[in-house]
Design a protein around this motif. Sequence first.
Motif, short mmCIF file in Angstrom:
data_model
loop_
_atom_site.label_atom_id
_atom_site.label_comp_id
_atom_site.label_asym_id
_atom_site.label_seq_id
_atom_site.Cartn_x
_atom_site.Cartn_y
_atom_site.Cartn_z
N VAL A 78 1.12 -1.17 0.46
CA VAL A 78 0.13 0.17 -0.11
C VAL A 78 1.07 1.69 -0.68
CG1 VAL A 78 -1.91 -0.99 1.32
CG2 VAL A 78 -0.42 0.22 2.20
N SER A 79 0.28 2.18 -0.12
CA SER A 79 1.17 3.52 -0.78
C SER A 79 1.48 4.46 0.82
CB SER A 79 0.18 4.18 -1.58
OG SER A 79 -0.76 4.84 -0.74
N LYS A 80 0.86 3.65 1.86
CA LYS A 80 0.80 4.16 3.13
C LYS A 80 0.34 3.24 3.55
CE LYS A 80 -1.03 8.60 5.89
NZ LYS A 80 -1.26 9.80 5.97
N GLY A 81 0.96 3.08 5.15
CA GLY A 81 -0.04 1.49 6.07
C GLY A 81 0.98 1.56 7.42
N LYS A 82 0.86 0.99 8.17
CA LYS A 82 1.08 1.15 9.43
C LYS A 82 1.04 -0.63 10.01
CE LYS A 82 -2.29 2.77 12.04
NZ LYS A 82 -2.77 3.82 13.17
N HIS A 83 1.83 -0.67 10.69
CA HIS A 83 1.53 -2.22 11.17
C HIS A 83 2.57 -2.22 12.41
CE1 HIS A 83 1.05 -6.29 10.66
NE2 HIS A 83 1.80 -6.78 11.56
N GLN A 84 2.06 -3.29 13.91
CA GLN A 84 2.61 -3.49 14.77
C GLN A 84 3.43 -5.39 15.11
OE1 GLN A 84 0.59 -0.78 18.14
NE2 GLN A 84 1.85 0.66 17.59
N TYR A 85 4.44 -5.05 15.78
CA TYR A 85 4.09 -6.78 15.44
C TYR A 85 4.90 -7.08 17.13
CZ TYR A 85 5.92 -11.96 15.09
OH TYR A 85 6.19 -12.96 15.41
N ARG A 86 4.68 -7.82 18.01
CA ARG A 86 5.50 -7.86 19.67
C ARG A 86 6.76 -9.17 18.97
NH1 ARG A 86 4.95 -5.51 23.84
NH2 ARG A 86 2.93 -4.28 23.29
N PHE A 87 7.73 -9.10 19.26
CA PHE A 87 8.28 -10.83 19.37
C PHE A 87 9.24 -10.93 20.94
CE2 PHE A 87 9.98 -7.44 15.97
CZ PHE A 87 10.08 -9.03 14.94
N ASN A 88 8.16 -12.63 20.48
CA ASN A 88 8.08 -12.82 22.51
C ASN A 88 9.44 -13.74 22.18
OD1 ASN A 88 6.11 -11.29 22.69
ND2 ASN A 88 4.79 -12.48 22.16
N GLN A 89 9.93 -13.86 21.54
CA GLN A 89 11.36 -15.41 21.04
C GLN A 89 12.53 -13.82 20.59
OE1 GLN A 89 11.00 -18.30 18.38
NE2 GLN A 89 9.20 -19.66 20.16
N GLU A 90 13.53 -15.20 21.45
CA GLU A 90 15.18 -14.35 21.53
C GLU A 90 15.02 -14.93 19.94
OE1 GLU A 90 18.27 -15.25 24.16
OE2 GLU A 90 16.99 -15.50 25.21
N GLY A 91 16.03 -13.94 18.84
CA GLY A 91 16.97 -14.19 17.25
C GLY A 91 17.03 -13.25 16.60
N LYS A 92 17.22 -13.59 15.04
CA LYS A 92 17.16 -12.66 14.73
C LYS A 92 16.52 -12.82 13.43
CE LYS A 92 21.51 -11.13 13.43
NZ LYS A 92 22.55 -11.17 13.29
N PHE A 93 15.71 -11.88 13.31
CA PHE A 93 14.23 -12.43 11.99
C PHE A 93 14.69 -10.94 11.03
CE2 PHE A 93 13.13 -13.33 16.56
CZ PHE A 93 13.22 -14.55 16.47
N TYR A 94 14.18 -11.02 9.86
CA TYR A 94 14.42 -10.98 8.95
C TYR A 94 12.74 -10.19 8.13
CZ TYR A 94 19.19 -12.61 9.54
OH TYR A 94 19.98 -13.44 10.45
N PHE A 95 13.32 -9.15 7.54
CA PHE A 95 12.07 -8.67 6.64
C PHE A 95 12.05 -8.20 5.44
CE2 PHE A 95 10.76 -9.10 11.38
CZ PHE A 95 9.69 -10.18 11.01
N ILE A 96 11.41 -7.83 4.47
CA ILE A 96 11.66 -7.27 3.34
C ILE A 96 9.99 -7.26 2.93
CG2 ILE A 96 11.01 -9.54 1.69
CD1 ILE A 96 14.08 -7.46 1.13
N SER A 97 10.43 -5.61 1.68
CA SER A 97 9.02 -4.64 1.93
C SER A 97 8.35 -4.78 0.92
CB SER A 97 9.83 -3.62 1.80
OG SER A 97 10.11 -3.60 0.28
N ASN A 98 8.37 -6.25 -0.20
CA ASN A 98 7.99 -6.12 -1.91
C ASN A 98 8.57 -4.81 -2.68
OD1 ASN A 98 6.08 -8.77 -1.65
ND2 ASN A 98 4.96 -7.41 -0.54
N CYS A 99 8.15 -5.26 -3.50
CA CYS A 99 9.10 -4.18 -4.97
C CYS A 99 8.68 -3.01 -4.25
CB CYS A 99 8.47 -4.76 -5.67
SG CYS A 99 9.28 -6.61 -6.56
N VAL A 100 8.99 -1.99 -4.15
CA VAL A 100 8.45 -0.44 -4.25
C VAL A 100 8.54 -0.38 -4.99
CG1 VAL A 100 9.41 1.64 -2.80
CG2 VAL A 100 10.35 -0.26 -1.86
N ASP A 101 9.21 0.20 -6.58
CA ASP A 101 8.27 0.75 -7.61
C ASP A 101 8.40 -0.07 -8.50
OD1 ASP A 101 11.08 -0.73 -7.08
OD2 ASP A 101 11.47 0.56 -9.07
#
Length: 1763
Positions: free
Chosen positions: A604-627
């Motif tokens: 979406v062109s404008k958005g927000k999201h919240q997420y609580r991390f309840n476990q130890e570790g390293k986590f990765y996220f990607i945005s989809n194609c922006v353009d």
Amino acid sequence: MTTVCTSDVAHISPGIEITTTTTASDFAFDIGDLVPAADILSEIEDFQSASTTSASTTSVSTTSASTTSTGIELTTTTASDFAFDIGDLVPAADILSEIEDFQSASTTSASTTSASTTSASTTSASTTSASTTSASTTSASTTSTGIELTTTTASDFAFDIGDLVPAAASVNKRSILSEIEDFQSASTTSASTTSASTTSASTTSASTTSASTTSTGIELTTITETDFGFEIEDLVPGAASDNEGSILSEIEHFLSASTTSVSTASTSASTTSVSTESTSASTTSVSTESTSASTTSTVSDDVNVAGQVESITPTNGSLGGCNKVEISGSEFNSTLQVKIGGNPCSVTNYTHSRITCTTSAASSTGTVDVEVTTSGSTLVLSNAYTYENSSAITNLSLDKFTVNGGTNVTITGTGFSNTSGQVFIGDEEANILVWNDTSIEISTPSIAAGSYKLKVVLNGSVGCAAGSRNVTYEFSVSSITPDKGSLAGGTTVTLTGSGFTNDSLVKLGDVTCDDVTVTDSGTSLTCVTKPPGKVHVVTNAGLHPKFGKGYSWNSSTVEMEVGGLLSVRWSISSLIDDAKIGLYSTDSASNKTYNDNGFNIARVSKGKHQYRFNQEGKFYFISNCVDKACQIFLGLTVEVNSAINKVGTAFVTLANRTASGSFDFTFDIDETPMVTRISPNTGTTATIITINGTGFSTSTTVKVGGKSCDVIGITTNATITCQISASEELAVGIYHPVVVNVDGKGDALLQMQSQKKRSFALTPLITRISPNMGSLAGGTKITIQGSGFTNKSNVIIAKQQVPCDVIDDESTYTSLVCITRASTAASGNISVTVGSTAAECFGNDCFFEFATNATPVVAEQTTDNDFSALTITLTGIKFGTNASAINITLSSGGIITSCNVTSAADTQIQCDLVSRLPVGENTVSVSISGAKGLASFSIKSHQSVDSPAYISASTPTLGSTAGGTTLSITGNGFVKDDVTVQVGGVPCVITNVTLSKITCTTGARVAGPVSVEVVSNGVMYPIVSYEYSNAATPTIANVSPATGAEGDSITLTGTKLGNVTSDLTVTVGGIDCNVTSVSNTSLECTLGAREGGPVSIEVTAASFGRATVNLSISFRYILAVDDFSPKTGSYGGSQLVTIDGAGFSDHTIVHICDLPCTLENSSSTQITCRTSANPNYVDSSSSTTCEVKVTNEAQIEDFAITAGSNYTYSGAQTPTITGVTPERGGTGGGTEITINGSGFTLDSDLTVTIDGSDCVISTSSDTSIECQTASHKGSIKTKVTVRVGNLGIATQDGADFFYIDRWSSVFTWGGDSLPTDEDFVIIKMGQTVLLDTHTAILKMLLIDGGELIFDEAEDANVSLRAENILIVNNGRLQVGTEAEPYKGKAEIVMYGQLRSKELPIYGEKTLGLRSGTLDLHGRHIPNPWTVLAATADVGATQITLKLPAINWQAGDEVVIASTGTRHSQKENEKRKISAISSDLLTITFDSALEYKHLGVTEVLDDRTEVELRAEVGLLSRNVVFRGTNDVAWNDEIEACEAGFQTGQFATQTCFQGRFGEEAGSDQFGGSIMIHSSEPNSGEVEARIENIEVTYVGQAFRLGRYPIHFHLMGDVSGMYVKRCAIHNTFNRAVTIHGTHHLLVDSNVVYNVMGGAFFIEDGIETGNVIQHNLAVFVRQSTSLLIDDITPAAYWVSNPNNTLRHNHAAGGTHFGFWYRMHEHPDGPSYTPTVCQQKVELGEFRNNTVHSQGWFGLWIFQTYFPMKGSR
């Protein structure tokens, strides 16, 4: 030391003590608060030394004398010496010292004069060691004068006396000074000293035989406010008026303490002994009074002296205290204490002779003493005051309150009276709710916890009621339970204490504890903890190294602890095509595949999201194609560390007050339950949800989406099962978060990473359907039981997908009600979907069948013939016998008629219609509720009832030939909104319709029988007869009188008028004329209100119709003017004029002096209008007198002129506006403007408006008004309107004002801040912004329907800086206008670099015009270029011109063209002007010319004159469009020795430096591109003139030209004129797919590629004239055509080129290059430019070019027509 020797008495009298150094500690206030502090200390010290005269140290010897002398001691002045706060005085600085300096300046010590003196010595008191002086006289007479009063001026003070009275600029400073002087002279008396004889004097001692001394001291009078011309409270802004006395008293006391005077009087042969002992730097002056040989001195109040108490007023008061009393006496000072009957009386004000204090409560009534303690002495006035008991408090309903106040308390007692007083708790006043003589109800104020006294203050001077009570405000915390809980929050915490309310706020450290609940007593509070995890916010505000701001997270790595919350927010402009951001979890930073182990948010062109991390570790996220091109991805890494316990102190706040008591709470990992699995994650209300984890207990609750999930079982504290109840009405199709709460611990941490696995999504459930069978005809009402339904649910039956229409108002969350549609025989399950979620069927109870045996059938339908009361009989099968279950209706064209069932059998039904049926076919519907539905009809014809079209009567049968007869037609089936009646082909106007009757009014027709035709609901009725009859036509033959006005009576004569007034309707000019009498041949009526003029008369008789009116008669409503006022007014117009008369209306037109007077209000007898401005004003003596004309719109020639009275425009009554400063302000208002002029102040009202918006006046005079603008909708150039009473408005010649939002104002941008670098700025439709500053470097400026106008002030210096500018949706960018060229200095600067991201079509570093207007108009340059009048030799610093250099200026740059050979390109020279001669024909340069430039005329053999003169072109303008130079590309390029080779086949050995030394650059300049969405669209206007265009064009990029008209079609009216275009990298002006453009009088210089370039060959009608092209040079970065460029490159001969010059270029002057057909996007085989007619080529000049002056290549055969 001083030596003292006496015969009988020796006395040493101490003198004045002056402290050496004043320090900040000497003051009760902080000296640093006063500005400057150092000056204040210095001023106080100066005061003390200045107000103390030098003292001489004297020894006295007397034969028989007793001398007692006491000096005055001056103490340090502090703020505590004043009852008011010194800091309240403005300015605070230097006030103390200035008052002291004033006193020392106006007070001097005693001086002594001796008749004969043997020796005298005086020592200054400021010395640090004692000096000894003796005096001896034989016979002396000494006279001493006391205080000398000097004149006080404002210069005696370091501060401005006007500053003492803030906000009162009109206070007379001289008056204040004068009042202070008067006060001093009134309160200070001088003293004199006389000595009878003196015997001798010596240096160390003085002796006398006998002495008698009398001395009088200072007399201080009482100060009152009347002693001053100014208000005391003005000195202390905000001080209460009852404190004035205290301020006056303090000034008195200060003066008396700091001022002494010496006076000595001696009688007989006596001697006065004056002794001063000086040690260190201490001095004193003495005041003594002695008689005979004894001396008594009166001194300052620091010495214990006798005082007294004289009286007290009033002498009685309340036992409860609170009475204000005044005590009179003497010798009162600042150490006062007052007691009345032993009870303190709080001093509020005092002087040396008067005390004001407030009594406190006493324990008993009676008469008591008044005691005043001052300077250690107690003064008593016995039995002076009586305590009385007239009112008392007996009880309080409550005595414990909460700190937030608002508690209702009832105070009972006696003697309160019925007049409301005040109630105080401590110092805070309570809100009175009810007050009577025995009871008061209050609402308590908000006070901090503690004990306070509640007192009732009675109205007037009664005082307080006796029996004041102690009350308590409680607010404390005494315990917390539990003191630890879950890291996930959700712990229910109980706090005990006192004073809690439901408004209490609870925090545990920085963690909120919500859902506060308090017991009624306020001693216990419960709340639920929030999770303590920190919130980590990530936004897309980061800066991408390639794509800029908005394409990177502000932090790509986030580190947190278990329980931390990630909050991601993003926003990308919707104007950027398909630029959107999503976010989902992946397995690694480089992986772009969703791993279903976190969350997945759609793009979406404008958005927000919240997420609580309840476990130890390293986590990765990607945005989809922006353009859209999928080049941009935004990666995010979150590193989660192990959980850490968090401790927070519990505190409770209420009304900004914090409860006492401190207890800690621990968010403890060991107290945190864990959830490891939830299964399943989707289901219905029948689904059993299983939750696995640890730390559960039997007191565990589960919620899904905030709704309860009923716990069924808990196993070994590790497994929970629960089920969602349908009664919770949980929304379906949504993944709701699951919350597990363990009582005493809190919420569990959900350790699953996938957000879906932490949630549960409810599915709709069908549990039962009833009935399961229904009619083939549809209409069966089905009830579907279950859960998760909404009234938007979709119901489908069987594989045939038969819809069942949901009944909204009968459906609920657990029950759906729908009506089936018709179907063939079919059966199958019913499916329900809610949104996109399909319902589950519980068991097999979802079956439904469309069955024949459930279908009622109508075999026959019969009706009777009486359609006024129709009975319908239906025979068939399966009707049932329940009449109430059967519903029969008939419908036609949306009209539904019910038929009430009168009998029912399984095979036959009868019903009666409730009303007639509409004419024509009506469809019958039979519905049987229950398990059946609609009946089917075995015979189609039996499903309708035909309602016949018949007319039973039409009356009357004859009527007037003039029409107006009311015709009544009765019959059957008339449809209200679908009926027409024609009588003899003339419409009969319908007035009413029912199913059985029509009423209409006939139109006019010639006499004779006619037919009446009725059509309704598409059905033609049988024709009936009617006759237009002369015998039935009334007539009007005459009217008398022939004129009249409202209220006049007129008489009409005629025939067949009847004799009943109510049967007649008369209108005159369309206005009712009220009939007052009638006979068959005559009637009288009274005229109504109407505008004047000729009118028609209409008479209608009820029995016949409309009367014919004799055409020869006429009637006129009178139009007349009786009077008007006022008769004089302002030349500015807008005066409200009232005109009285007759025949007026809202169509009336008024002219005064042949100028419109705009109508505002009107009645038939009075109109008001506003005068127009009269242009004949010269000055105040002007006068214009003229007629007032009134006419009505319909009769323009009919006017009335005022009788004997004219209107006068009077100069004497004309206010004028000569100027408005400033001339512009923001649309938000708030601009302070000054209006200059005359005639503004009169007794009448003064108002200012600007285009209807008020300007609020702050000050005004006869010649000036200051006011503040109000807000205004939209920008506008308008006039300021000043209205002076009812004279009208001021003349507006100097009243211009521009409502416009300035770029430099934060209020233009929402009141926050100005746009900054990299911002995307949008100016939307309806917004106009004035550029009055230098902007930040914008990422983009989008003028989206709005306007950006450059500041038009002559001294303006502004710049617009951006990477891209785009004008769309009819926006406007304006720098000056054609009529008013820009006067200041303006720049449009385009930024960007070679790798900048480009806009589609327009590219980067471009000013693009897509839809709207571009106006660029610099200062007018009449002669942008000329030629030399004489040759300029090498080394010359001056040249002479053929044409004057009008508006050329020193500092401007010019180019002088080469007049050399074909190889002379480097001889084009650019120079800066240092001076211009007065005749504008000689200009001087700042440096000498390097080459010779010809300025001669050659005569050829045939006597033809040839001008050989170098051109001189101006390159500078006040408006500049330029690109920026990326300095990273800059380098110095040395001259290449071989230079440029001009030969056609020459080999170029120099790649760079071929024209001499050069500066390398990125060759990436700015561009102006005019391109609309469609050619010839009319969306664009571009006018460019007198501007400088430099560092423009982009090498290696097609279409990126300095000025580019791209595929515009016809641009008639657009132009590029008198511009200077130089230092370009891709041509100059390109005309592409564009016709009729004017390119006129431009100067181009140093251009790469063809300069004036007509591109595809389709272009025609363009005019290129009077231009100068110098140094158009080869480019190898563009097209092949630009390798051998022409100054004028033409691809279609049908254009005009005339009076142009080209010089000093590398190749061609003019090149006509025609292909067979246009190329590029303009290709068409229908145009062959090789054969088109030549437009015009005339008077063009070329010289000093590398190749040819004119080249026509390859083919051109001009034709006209076919030849």
